[in-house]
Design an enzyme around this catalytic site. Structure first.
Site, PDB file in Angstrom:
ATOM      1  CG  ASP A   2      21.219  18.520  51.026  1.00 11.47           C
ATOM      2  OD1 ASP A   2      21.115  17.152  50.781  1.00 11.47           O
ATOM      3  OD2 ASP A   2      21.778  18.364  49.502  1.00 11.47           O
TER       4      ASP A   2
HETATM    5  N1  URA Z   1      17.794  19.198  46.600  1.00 12.25           N
HETATM    6  C1  URA Z   1      19.512  19.510  47.258  1.00 12.25           C
HETATM    7  O1  URA Z   1      20.493  19.082  46.325  1.00 12.25           O
HETATM    8  N2  URA Z   1      19.417  19.228  48.333  1.00 12.25           N
HETATM    9  C2  URA Z   1      18.652  19.828  49.775  1.00 12.25           C
HETATM   10  O2  URA Z   1      18.671  20.328  50.363  1.00 12.25           O
HETATM   11  C3  URA Z   1      17.070  19.992  48.824  1.00 12.25           C
HETATM   12  C4  URA Z   1      17.056  19.790  47.397  1.00 12.25           C
END
Ligand code: URA
Length: 237
Positions: A103
């Protein structure tokens, strides 16, 4: 047969101009012989070396990046800066993409490669490649959360999550999460479902590949030949 400058530039390590300079300086050998000219034609399977260091002529590139928060894990985006912007110009033209997205606000290990089959194997839950994350949440993590992760969870929105690891750390709001899949916002959604929203998330490893502690946020390096071989070891599993 291909031109030497093209073969070496395709590895993503140097621009064509840089390759020409290396060849003119006598720093490039092919099958043990100093290459006389950058436009000489060779089989990409020959043994290439620059300053005595072997370089594969196969145009596959593997980088580890310490992703900082604030960049999206994509090759292009109309509005937001992408992780590719951390790379030098010549590496933006060799078809690299992130193998497994993080993310925008997540930090940590991001593998960038143009090896599609390898990326696919690393990401497919069938191949059982564990991804380990450090997480800090709002609230306190406890044994009930560990058990819920271990059972596998079906979230309120219907998302079915495979059993996952949650290892509690000394600080009660911190843990290590181990996933074999990578659904959209998965850790955030799993922990939100437990009433413990994520405040900070960082990926530490993917299978045998661990984020190099010398890399500061935003820094990257090529994978070593050993690291690529370890990732390749997951082939067919
Ligand atoms: N899980 C999430 O919520 N975000 C990420 O970036 C990776 C795994």
């Amino acid at each position: 047969m291909e031109r030497l400058d093209k073969i070496l530039a395709n590895t993503g390590r140097w621009s064509r101009k840089e390759v020409r300079e290396l060849v003119r300086a006598g720093r490039v050998t092919v099958d043990g012989q100093v290459a006389p000219a950058p436009d000489g034609k060779y089989d990409p399977k020959s043994r290439f070396a620059v300053d005595g260091q072997e370089v594969s002529g196969e145009p596959m590139v593997y980088l580890m990046l310490h992703k900082p928060a604030g960049l999206v894990s994509a090759t292009e985006d109309p509005r937001q800066p992408t992780v590719l912007e951390l790379l030098p110009e010549h590496l933006r033209r060799v078809g690299l993409f992130p193998a497994g997205r993080l993310d925008k606000d997540t930090e940590g290990l991001l593998l960038l490669t143009n090896d599609g089959p390898l990326a696919h194997r690393l990401l497919s839950p069938r191949h059982h490649v564990d991804k380990v994350y450090f997480v800090r949440v709002e609230g306190r993590l406890e044994a009930g959360d560990v058990a819920a992760f271990a059972r596998g969870m079906t979230l309120g929105d219907g998302l079915v999550c495979m059993p996952a690891g949650l290892e509690l750390l000394e600080e009660p709001d911190c843990a290590l999460v181990t996933l074999r899949e990578g659904k959209y916002h998965q850790i955030k959604r799993m922990l939100a479902c437990r009433g413990k929203p994520v405040r900070y998330l960082k990926r530490l490893s993917m299978g045998p590949l661990t984020l190099d502690p010398v890399l500061e946020r935003g820094q990257w390096r090529y994978l070593t030949a050993d690291e690529v071989a370890l990732l390749d070891g997951n082939r067919g599993r």
